[in-house]
Design a protein around this motif. Structure first.
Motif, PDB file in Angstrom:
ATOM      1  N   LEU A   1       0.827  -1.209   0.000  1.00  0.00           N
ATOM      2  CA  LEU A   1       0.000   0.000   0.000  1.00  0.00           C
ATOM      3  C   LEU A   1       0.861   1.259   0.000  1.00  0.00           C
ATOM      4  O   LEU A   1       0.532   2.242  -0.674  1.00  0.00           O
ATOM      5  N   GLN A   2       1.973   1.244   0.725  1.00  0.00           N
ATOM      6  CA  GLN A   2       2.873   2.400   0.738  1.00  0.00           C
ATOM      7  C   GLN A   2       3.491   2.620  -0.639  1.00  0.00           C
ATOM      8  O   GLN A   2       3.608   3.762  -1.096  1.00  0.00           O
TER       9      GLN A   2
ATOM     10  N   ARG B   1       0.786   4.040  -2.824  1.00  0.00           N
ATOM     11  CA  ARG B   1       0.568   5.448  -2.507  1.00  0.00           C
ATOM     12  C   ARG B   1       1.652   6.331  -3.123  1.00  0.00           C
ATOM     13  O   ARG B   1       1.375   7.396  -3.677  1.00  0.00           O
TER      14      ARG B   1
ATOM     15  N   ALA C   1       0.940   9.214  -5.801  1.00  0.00           N
ATOM     16  CA  ALA C   1       1.327  10.592  -5.488  1.00  0.00           C
ATOM     17  C   ALA C   1       2.236  11.143  -6.577  1.00  0.00           C
ATOM     18  O   ALA C   1       2.078  12.290  -7.001  1.00  0.00           O
TER      19      ALA C   1
END
Length: 131
Positions: A97-98, A101, A105
């Motif tokens: 998930l990081q 993200r 971004a």
């Protein structure tokens, strides 16, 4: 108690309770009319399942945890091993998930967001996988 009352007290919808019964995680008694009759022990089991599922344990892991809970000769090491394996999977999901993200971004920052048809987000999504 009936399924509605058991669901209200355990914090689970009746549909979930029926599913747990279908797969053998809970087995309430049946009254003469065929209605389920949940005991306090059934209610405790349902609350246990709700909490374990809220922590992300799979249905099969819940089955194992219930088995360990009811096994008075269990070793806490077995419970810890199961929880540690689950935590390892949670950590892997968090890492994914990081990364997701960070990619999102970056793509959002790269997009001008104006009237131009050029969009790095769509360009990235349309890439053919390599290999």
């Amino acid at each position: 108690m009936n399924i509605s009352e058991a669901g209200r007290r355990a914090g689970l919808p009746p549909k979930t309770i029926r599913f747990y019964e279908d797969i053998g995680l809970v087995a309430p008694a049946r009254m003469e009319n065929g209605y389920r009759d949940f005991s306090e022990e059934d209610l405790h089991r349902l609350a246990f399942l709700r909490r374990a599922r809220a922590l992300g344990f799979s249905v099969e892991e819940c089955r194992q945890l219930l088995g360990l809970y009811h096994d008075k000769t269990r070793s806490s090491a077995d419970v810890k091993r199961l929880a540690r394996e689950h935590l390892r999977r949670v950590d892997a999901q968090l890492s994914e998930l990081q990364q997701m993200r960070a990619t999102l971004a970056h793509l959002i920052d790269a997009c001008s967001g104006d009237q131009s048809p050029n969009c790095p987000i769509l360009a990235d999504l349309s890439q053919t996988p390599k290999g």
